[in-house]
Design a protein around this motif. Structure first.
Motif, mmCIF file in Angstrom:
data_model
loop_
_atom_site.group_PDB
_atom_site.id
_atom_site.type_symbol
_atom_site.label_atom_id
_atom_site.label_comp_id
_atom_site.label_asym_id
_atom_site.label_seq_id
_atom_site.Cartn_x
_atom_site.Cartn_y
_atom_site.Cartn_z
ATOM 1 N N GLY A 1 0.802 -1.227 0.000
ATOM 2 C CA GLY A 1 0.000 0.000 0.000
ATOM 3 C C GLY A 1 0.824 1.261 0.000
ATOM 4 N N ALA A 2 2.164 1.138 -0.068
ATOM 5 C CA ALA A 2 2.999 2.332 -0.036
ATOM 6 C C ALA A 2 3.089 3.000 -1.402
ATOM 7 C CB ALA A 2 4.394 1.980 0.463
ATOM 8 N N GLY A 3 2.642 2.328 -2.423
ATOM 9 C CA GLY A 3 2.660 2.929 -3.747
ATOM 10 C C GLY A 3 3.761 2.402 -4.634
ATOM 11 N N LYS A 4 4.323 1.226 -4.262
ATOM 12 C CA LYS A 4 5.442 0.771 -5.079
ATOM 13 C C LYS A 4 4.983 0.199 -6.423
ATOM 14 C CE LYS A 4 5.960 -3.504 -2.415
ATOM 15 N NZ LYS A 4 4.688 -3.361 -1.683
ATOM 16 N N SER A 5 3.791 -0.465 -6.415
ATOM 17 C CA SER A 5 3.283 -0.940 -7.704
ATOM 18 C C SER A 5 2.940 0.235 -8.613
ATOM 19 C CB SER A 5 2.050 -1.803 -7.502
ATOM 20 O OG SER A 5 2.415 -3.045 -6.950
ATOM 21 N N SER A 6 2.438 1.307 -7.990
ATOM 22 C CA SER A 6 2.110 2.501 -8.780
ATOM 23 C C SER A 6 3.376 3.105 -9.371
ATOM 24 C CB SER A 6 1.408 3.538 -7.907
ATOM 25 O OG SER A 6 0.247 2.989 -7.348
ATOM 26 N N LEU A 7 4.477 3.044 -8.600
ATOM 27 C CA LEU A 7 5.738 3.553 -9.113
ATOM 28 C C LEU A 7 6.114 2.800 -10.386
ATOM 29 C CD1 LEU A 7 8.387 5.185 -8.797
ATOM 30 C CD2 LEU A 7 9.269 3.274 -7.438
ATOM 31 N N LEU A 8 5.950 1.480 -10.320
ATOM 32 C CA LEU A 8 6.306 0.672 -11.480
ATOM 33 C C LEU A 8 5.393 1.005 -12.670
ATOM 34 C CD1 LEU A 8 8.493 -1.628 -11.189
ATOM 35 C CD2 LEU A 8 6.649 -3.112 -11.938
ATOM 36 N N LEU A 9 4.099 1.171 -12.375
ATOM 37 C CA LEU A 9 3.158 1.526 -13.448
ATOM 38 C C LEU A 9 3.542 2.860 -14.061
ATOM 39 C CD1 LEU A 9 -0.315 0.471 -11.978
ATOM 40 C CD2 LEU A 9 0.921 -0.594 -13.861
ATOM 41 N N ALA A 10 3.984 3.795 -13.199
ATOM 42 C CA ALA A 10 4.360 5.118 -13.697
ATOM 43 C C ALA A 10 5.542 4.994 -14.655
ATOM 44 C CB ALA A 10 4.704 6.040 -12.536
ATOM 45 N N ILE A 11 6.492 4.137 -14.309
ATOM 46 C CA ILE A 11 7.659 3.981 -15.184
ATOM 47 C C ILE A 11 7.246 3.316 -16.495
ATOM 48 C CG2 ILE A 11 9.948 2.954 -15.370
ATOM 49 C CD1 ILE A 11 10.063 3.051 -12.286
ATOM 50 N N VAL B 1 8.041 -5.686 -18.817
ATOM 51 C CA VAL B 1 7.382 -5.616 -17.517
ATOM 52 C C VAL B 1 6.929 -7.010 -17.089
ATOM 53 C CG1 VAL B 1 5.629 -4.435 -16.172
ATOM 54 C CG2 VAL B 1 6.507 -3.365 -18.245
ATOM 55 N N LEU B 2 7.232 -7.381 -15.858
ATOM 56 C CA LEU B 2 6.734 -8.640 -15.301
ATOM 57 C C LEU B 2 5.894 -8.339 -14.074
ATOM 58 C CD1 LEU B 2 9.708 -11.137 -15.440
ATOM 59 C CD2 LEU B 2 7.611 -11.143 -16.779
ATOM 60 N N PHE B 3 4.663 -8.807 -14.094
ATOM 61 C CA PHE B 3 3.769 -8.569 -12.962
ATOM 62 C C PHE B 3 3.721 -9.800 -12.070
ATOM 63 C CE2 PHE B 3 2.235 -5.848 -16.360
ATOM 64 C CZ PHE B 3 2.076 -4.639 -15.717
ATOM 65 N N GLN B 4 2.995 -9.652 -10.960
ATOM 66 C CA GLN B 4 2.772 -10.807 -10.083
ATOM 67 C C GLN B 4 2.146 -11.955 -10.841
ATOM 68 O OE1 GLN B 4 0.478 -9.817 -6.644
ATOM 69 N NE2 GLN B 4 1.897 -8.211 -6.013
ATOM 70 N N ASP B 5 1.104 -11.608 -11.669
ATOM 71 C CA ASP B 5 0.498 -12.608 -12.538
ATOM 72 C C ASP B 5 1.270 -12.598 -13.852
ATOM 73 O OD1 ASP B 5 -1.730 -13.039 -10.751
ATOM 74 O OD2 ASP B 5 -2.362 -11.027 -11.356
ATOM 75 N N PRO B 6 1.416 -13.756 -14.453
ATOM 76 C CA PRO B 6 2.171 -13.763 -15.712
ATOM 77 C C PRO B 6 1.475 -12.973 -16.830
ATOM 78 C CG PRO B 6 1.480 -15.998 -15.072
ATOM 79 C CD PRO B 6 0.984 -15.078 -14.011
ATOM 80 N N LEU B 7 0.132 -12.811 -16.743
ATOM 81 C CA LEU B 7 -0.633 -12.076 -17.755
ATOM 82 C C LEU B 7 -0.370 -12.585 -19.164
ATOM 83 C CD1 LEU B 7 -0.551 -8.413 -16.444
ATOM 84 C CD2 LEU B 7 -2.451 -10.020 -16.431
ATOM 85 N N PRO C 1 13.671 -5.527 -24.867
ATOM 86 C CA PRO C 1 13.557 -4.335 -24.038
ATOM 87 C C PRO C 1 14.930 -3.771 -23.698
ATOM 88 C CG PRO C 1 13.271 -6.297 -22.697
ATOM 89 C CD PRO C 1 13.437 -6.767 -24.112
ATOM 90 N N ARG C 2 14.954 -2.503 -23.284
ATOM 91 C CA ARG C 2 16.219 -1.882 -22.874
ATOM 92 C C ARG C 2 16.331 -1.870 -21.363
ATOM 93 N NH1 ARG C 2 17.317 1.258 -27.595
ATOM 94 N NH2 ARG C 2 19.366 1.672 -26.699
ATOM 95 N N ALA C 3 15.277 -2.268 -20.672
ATOM 96 C CA ALA C 3 15.313 -2.377 -19.213
ATOM 97 C C ALA C 3 14.171 -3.289 -18.781
ATOM 98 C CB ALA C 3 15.159 -1.004 -18.564
ATOM 99 N N LEU C 4 14.292 -3.840 -17.585
ATOM 100 C CA LEU C 4 13.250 -4.734 -17.077
ATOM 101 C C LEU C 4 12.617 -4.133 -15.822
ATOM 102 C CD1 LEU C 4 14.431 -8.458 -17.104
ATOM 103 C CD2 LEU C 4 12.535 -7.437 -18.355
ATOM 104 N N LEU C 5 11.300 -4.266 -15.718
ATOM 105 C CA LEU C 5 10.602 -3.859 -14.502
ATOM 106 C C LEU C 5 9.933 -5.105 -13.926
ATOM 107 C CD1 LEU C 5 8.827 -0.643 -15.842
ATOM 108 C CD2 LEU C 5 11.003 -0.786 -14.620
ATOM 109 N N LEU C 6 10.112 -5.325 -12.632
ATOM 110 C CA LEU C 6 9.531 -6.512 -12.022
ATOM 111 C C LEU C 6 8.678 -6.098 -10.824
ATOM 112 C CD1 LEU C 6 12.897 -7.208 -12.584
ATOM 113 C CD2 LEU C 6 11.813 -9.452 -12.576
ATOM 114 N N ASP C 7 7.386 -6.530 -10.842
ATOM 115 C CA ASP C 7 6.469 -6.189 -9.751
ATOM 116 C C ASP C 7 6.205 -7.456 -8.946
ATOM 117 O OD1 ASP C 7 4.592 -5.263 -8.048
ATOM 118 O OD2 ASP C 7 3.083 -4.785 -9.573
ATOM 119 N N GLU C 8 6.973 -7.661 -7.895
ATOM 120 C CA GLU C 8 6.857 -8.856 -7.058
ATOM 121 C C GLU C 8 6.638 -10.103 -7.902
ATOM 122 O OE1 GLU C 8 5.144 -8.610 -3.363
ATOM 123 O OE2 GLU C 8 4.692 -6.473 -3.408
#
Lengths: 401, 236, 555
Positions: free
Chosen positions: B38-48, B81-87, B153-160
């Motif tokens: 709830g601190a906003g870390k997933s939102s940070l990733l979404l913002a990026i 981007v990798l999310f908690q769910d593989p999507l 990709p030129r960078a990876l983002l990982l959300d838990e």
């Protein structure tokens, strides 16, 4: 108004008693008593607010005078109600039909009368029928060449007229051939409602009467052997003119009201009507420009009478007769003729009215766009009803095929 | 290659969720942003990634290789981007999911070769025609990673990315991800609340300073807490 | 199974299915020469021979097929573009609300307004005349009412696009669409491509039936076709109505045959649509296998929004110009604004339309309540079943919507006449219920089916019977979707034209019937009807919004 018409009713009743003394029917007074509390479902074309307003007034009057409740069943074409009456008979319903009174004439009347689905004869026994101008207006007795035999009661007079915007067209064409020339010279500014709309069909009949080599056979049923020859000039006229019609003759307005709207919108310069007073009424209602005028063909236009009839399956026949009689009363007829109300010409003979009633009519304004009776020109008789269906089918075959 | 955040924070009705974050992630390096739920870390990733939705908004600037990302639509950011769910798209087969990621312009044979090679590398050979619904959790997670990488990709983002896996699978996958990141020499940014995840990827750890936990506001640059790193040989 | 709710599903099933089946039989029998009541006793194909000999019947057939498929395809494309682009552009999302008045407005209201908007003497031309166009009299276009039915297609699209948008959004709800889209876009796909490939195929299975409903309506759009469809010849559905309304009974069999032909055409259009799914799917797969573009191009999300938004605006403008007409004085070409405004048409309205308004509102209220209750009770019964409800249920639900109205309403009328209840309010209400129920179901099913069963369990653990749990726990908690279902039911009932015409034998006059009757005559009165017709469902939706607000405040 009640004060005016009560003496008339007594006078008429007196007449009636003399005329029908030998008959064994219930007296009019007994009918009046029997009708109290009846509901009459009046199936009448409802495409015009002016007419709907008039019928609502009639409803108020017959309710306060005779205790008859008038229920205006609004229909878009009389054939709807005819179809329903036929369907009810087919389903075995002999009484309690859904129609008690029906605004009708021509082929619809012919169909119902032939199928013996009408109540009557009743019209000649209506007290006010004595006031009808049966000599001067023979179409009150003969509807599209078919004798009414008292199965329908006259309501109003109709004569085919052309409406035109005098601002755009100072000198309107006054014959079929002049109309053709004008259409060719002014493409896109003329059309007529698509048959089987009755204005559209009447326009075809008018063209037929004007172009046919021999009018006499038109008074009888269609004979397939001669019909092609009789109508050939009509189709030739249309073949020549219709490419210059509004929307190149590829689309037609649905009815006369739609055509008036096109005239008001400026899409066309002419419109058609079966009511010589309609232009004035529409101008008064703000639905046509004040520059619109009425004209007829110099050689005459089709005239007829529209009626009300009572289906045999009605359970409120007496109430329906009371309404039919009221529709013939000088008060109702004068109001109907008022161009500010409806502008539909009366079926009555003014000479048969007493001074007070005659004054009702004489006080009416003519209306800015209405021709005085003398200027309407000759009235042409309708062809036999069988021509209606034949012309409609042939027109559809040619335009849609 | 590097991913740089300058004064980035997430706001809701103009209230920042955490103190503005400055961060640089170099090629082959992994940075873990840690914060409680709830601190906003997933939102940070979404913002990026470019997927933040109102009423949340982001502030600050984001650069990838000196290219400013903020304002660009997701498809022009070149981020995996990798999310908690593989999507994984449930209506597409594994093969189609991967083909959906491989950029246009390659010959058909080359496309086939690359997809097969990627599947092979991830230990997924032979699963081409399977639907995502029939894969195990670990398989699906690996397909998702392979899919992200195929898009170059030129960078990876990982959300838990390991949150929904059980312990043995987690270990396996962490190793795989670490290998991939280092092999491809990509900057990787992970958000997590699990220290094990961060350590398992040899990540540099940074914490979000939230109003609820001002004490955690060790406003340090990532460099200064590099000591939190543990030897890569340590298990999970 | 022995809960008090078990009786409702069969009853509802009966209301949905029985009229359609009876109506189809009542249409098929006379078409094939058997209806003793009107003297048809020898089965045969004479009616079809007669039908095919009618002038221009093949043109009508071709028109029906083409306008139906064109309108459906166009409405579908635009609905997809709208949903995709408003999903990609969050700032454009409020536009979705713009569509709800169109959803509530009856077909004929849209048709009337649109006809005035686009006519050669219509509002759009007036706006630019004579200053910009130089026109002092209307141009000579063959539009609307053009022989190709383009105006009809346009009107159908304006009305059906919002419906498909609603259905798409409903199908999206409850799926991780946002993150799937982000995943797809992070791989390098543009927003529209990402939505079309990653999201749409998942939604499509639940959109097929709504699309078939659009096809069925498109095949039988009598009220719209009468206002702005081609006239020589008209589409087949109009000819069905003309033939069945003919005073001469001989034409009835032909009309029934035309209704059967219409049914076949709608079926053909659905099969054609279904067959097209294959190549489209293959093509999409091929595009998909090519992967994302190496260098992302400019986003098409904004352009893709423009056309559907313009269609929505055209729909709203159609309603607006009719409202303006209801208070207009003289308003002639080329003036873009009336000379004066007055309330004459509104003053005359109580006399002319009062009864119709009462009948429409009363019917909508009763039918809306009945439909919402039945749908709710059936869905409640589902939760008490030991076995899951078979998927076939959903198909039956759509039956009244996927059979063209003109094809079976005649049969219903024959039935009603035989039972001697034709033309009664009861008959009209029952037939309305058949058409309204599916929508009430659609609006409620999601909310009721996803309702957390533990709430009911808590209630029953506290010693309450299922009925009490339903009334005191479930219903108050579901108040918002129930209110929405009711509002939608009111909107559907108020808009029904053909079912009212047939079941009421033309005698039960609702505003929808008045609108068609006044369509050609007086624009001011028509404007009043259109305003009332649009206002009635809007009131219901407003009520639903109030209920929702109250529920949210309480929560």
């Amino acid at each position: 108004m009640r004060r005016i018409s009560t003496p008339v009713a007594y006078f008429v009743m007196l007449l009636l008693t003399i005329v029908s003394a030998s008959r064994t029917q219930a007296s009019w007074e007994e009918k009046l008593a029997a009708a109290d509390g009846q509901t009459v479902r009046f199936n009448a074309w409802a495409g015009s607010p002016a007419i709907n307003g008039y019928i609502a007034w009639v409803g108020d009057e017959v309710h306060s005078r005779y205790g008859v409740t008038l229920d205006h069943v609004k229909i878009t074409d009389a054939s709807e109600a005819v179809a329903r009456i036929v369907a009810e008979r087919a389903a075995g319903r002999e009484t309690n039909g859904s129609v008690d009174l029906l605004w009708i004439n021509g082929e619809n009347f012919h169909a119902l009368k032939r199928a013996e689905l009408l109540h009557g004869p009743f019209a000649f026994e209506l007290p006010n029928f004595r006031l009808v101008d049966t000599d001067g207006k023979p179409t009150t007795l003969i509807d599209f060449t078919v004798p009414t035999d008292g199965y329908e009661s006259p309501w109003g007079m109709a004569q085919f007229v052309l409406l035109y915007d005098s601002a755009a067209l100072p000198e309107p064409p006054r014959s079929t051939s002049a109309l053709g020339d004008w259409i060719a010279a002014n493409p896109g500014r003329f059309t007529h409602p698509a048959p089987p709309d009755f204005i559209g069909t009447t326009f075809l009949k008018q063209l037929l009467l004007d172009t046919t080599p021999d009018r006499a056979p038109l008074g009888g049923p269609v004979d397939e052997a001669t019909a092609a020859d009789l109508t050939a000039p009509l189709w030739a006229w249309l073949d020549e003119a219709s490419p210059h019609f509004w929307r190149r003759g590829r689309a037609f307005p649905s009815d006369g009201q739609a055509l008036h709207q096109l005239l008001d919108d400026g899409e066309v310069t002419m419109s058609l009507s079966f009511n010589p007073g309609e232009a004035s009424q529409l101008i008064a209602a703000g639905r046509l420009p004040e520059t619109v005028r009425t004209t007829t063909f110099a050689a005459g236009t089709i005239g007829n009478t529209h009626f009300v009839a009572i289906p045999a399956s009605s359970s409120s026949k007496v109430g329906a007769e009371i309404v039919a009689n009221f529709l013939l009363s000088p008060v109702a007829q004068a109001r109907k003729q008022d161009p500010r109300i409806w502008g539909d010409p009366t079926v009555l003979d003014l000479d048969r009215l007493d001074a007070a009633d005659r004054a009702l009519f004489e006080a009416l304004p003519l209306g800015v766009a209405t021709l005085p009776p003398a200027a309407l020109g000759p009235t042409l008789a309708e062809p036999h009803p069988s021509w209606v269906d034949w012309l409609e089918r042939e027109w559809q075959r040619r335009v849609q095929g | 290659m590097s991913l740089v955040l300058q004064g980035v924070t997430i706001t809701i009705e103009d209230q920042p969720l955490f103190a503005a974050l400055d961060l640089e992630v170099r090629a082959g390096e992994t940075v873990a942003v840690m914060a409680p739920s709830g601190a906003g870390k997933s939102s940070l990733l979404l913002a990026i990634a470019g997927g933040l939705r109102p009423p949340l908004r982001s502030r600050g600037r984001i650069y990838l290789d000196d290219r400013q990302l903020d304002g660009l639509p997701p498809e022009r950011r070149n981020l995996g981007v990798l999310f908690q769910d593989p999507l994984l798209f449930p209506h597409l087969t594994v093969w189609e999911n991967l083909a959906f990621a491989l950029p246009r312009g390659l010959a058909r044979r080359e496309r086939r070769r690359r997809i097969e090679a990627a599947l092979e590398r991830a230990g997924l050979a032979g699963l081409d025609d399977r639907r995502p619904g029939t894969l195990s959790g670990g398989q699906a997670a690996r397909v998702a990673l392979v899919r992200a990488l195929l898009a170059e990709p030129r960078a990876l983002l990982l959300d838990e990315p390991f949150a929904k896996l059980d312990a043995p699978l987690r270990r396996q996958l962490r190793a795989f991800v670490r290998e991939v990141i280092q092999g491809a020499a990509l900057p990787a940014l992970m958000v997590t609340h699990d220290l094990e995840d961060a350590l398992g990827l040899d990540a540099t750890i940074t914490r979000l300073a939230t109003p609820q936990s001002p004490s955690a506001a060790d406003q340090a640059t990532p460099r200064s807490i590099a000591s939190a790193r543990r030897p890569s040989s340590m298990p999970g | 199974m022995s809960t008090p709710f078990a009786v409702w599903p069969p009853l509802t099933w009966g209301i949905l299915v029985a009229p359609v089946v009876a109506g189809l039989l009542g249409t098929l029998a006379p078409a094939f020469g058997y209806l003793p009541a009107i003297g048809l006793t020898r089965p045969g194909l004479e009616a079809f021979v007669e039908l095919l000999a009618l002038p221009g019947v093949w043109v009508s057939v071709a028109l029906t097929l083409c306008t139906t498929l064109a309108a459906t395809a166009l409405a579908w494309l635009l609905a997809c573009a709208f949903v995709a682009s408003t999903t990609a552009l969050p700032r454009a999302r409020p536009l979705r609300r713009l569509l709800s008045p169109l959803l509530a407005a009856p077909h004929v209201a849209i048709a009337l307004g649109l006809a005035f908007l686009v006519a050669p003497s219509g509002f759009l031309i007036r706006l630019v005349s004579p200053a910009l166009s130089g026109l002092t009299s209307p141009p000579l276009w063959v539009f609307p009412g053009d022989p190709f039915g383009i105006a009809l297609v346009l009107a159908l699209v304006v009305k059906e696009m919002p419906f498909l948008v609603l259905m798409l959004l409903a199908a999206q709800a409850g799926r991780p669409v946002e993150r799937q889209l982000l995943a797809a876009r992070s791989l390098g796909h543009g927003p529209l491509a990402a939505w079309s490939v990653a999201v749409l195929p998942q939604l499509y299975p639940s959109l097929r039936l709504p699309l078939f409903a659009v096809i069925a309506y498109g095949a039988s759009p009598v009220d719209m076709a009468l206002v702005l469809g081609p006239s020589v010849p008209p589409v087949l559905a109009v000819r069905v109505i003309e033939l069945l309304g003919h005073p001469d009974l001989v034409h009835w069999a032909t009309g029934a045959a035309a209704a059967v032909l219409l049914l076949a055409l709608a079926g053909l259009a659905m099969v054609a649509w279904w067959l097209c799914e294959w190549p489209v799917q293959t093509l999409a797969k091929r595009l998909l296998r090519r992967g994302p573009p190496a260098r992302p191009r400019v986003s098409f999300a904004l352009p893709a929004l423009v056309v559907p938004a313009a269609v929505g605006v055209a729909g709203l403008a159609s309603l607006a110009v009719m409202m303006l007409w209801s208070i207009a004085g003289r308003w002639r070409f080329p003036d873009s604004w009336p000379d004066d405004l007055h309330l004459d048409a509104w003053i005359a309205a109580p006399d002319q339309l009062g009864v119709a308004l009462l009948v429409t509102a009363g019917l909508a209220l009763v039918v809306g309540l009945a439909a919402t209750s039945l749908a709710l009770l059936c869905l409640e019964a589902e939760t008490h079943r030991s076995r899951p409800v078979p998927a076939r249920w959903q198909l039956w639900l759509y039956l009244p919507l996927v059979v063209p109205q003109a094809a079976f309403l005649f049969g219903i009328q024959v039935l009603l006449v035989a039972l001697r209840v034709d033309g009664s309010l009861t008959a009209v209400a029952l037939v309305h219920l058949t058409f309204v129920l599916p929508y009430a179901f659609l609006a409620l099913a999601g909310a009721v089916r996803t309702f957390d069963p533990r709430w009911a369990l808590v209630g029953r653990s506290l010693g309450h019977r299922p009925g009490a749990v339903f009334w005191r726990i479930k219903l108050p908690m579901l108040a918002a979707p129930v209110a929405t279902a009711f509002a939608l039911s009111v909107a559907v009932s108020a808009a029904l034209y053909l079912p009212t015409l047939f079941a009421g034998s033309g005698q039960v006059r609702t505003l929808a019937l008045e609108a068609v009757a006044l369509a050609s005559s007086d624009r001011r009165s028509a404007g009043v009807v259109v305003t009332l017709l649009a206002a009635l469902p809007m009131c219901a939706f407003l009520l639903a919004a109030l209920v929702r607000a109250r529920v949210e405040r309480r929560a």
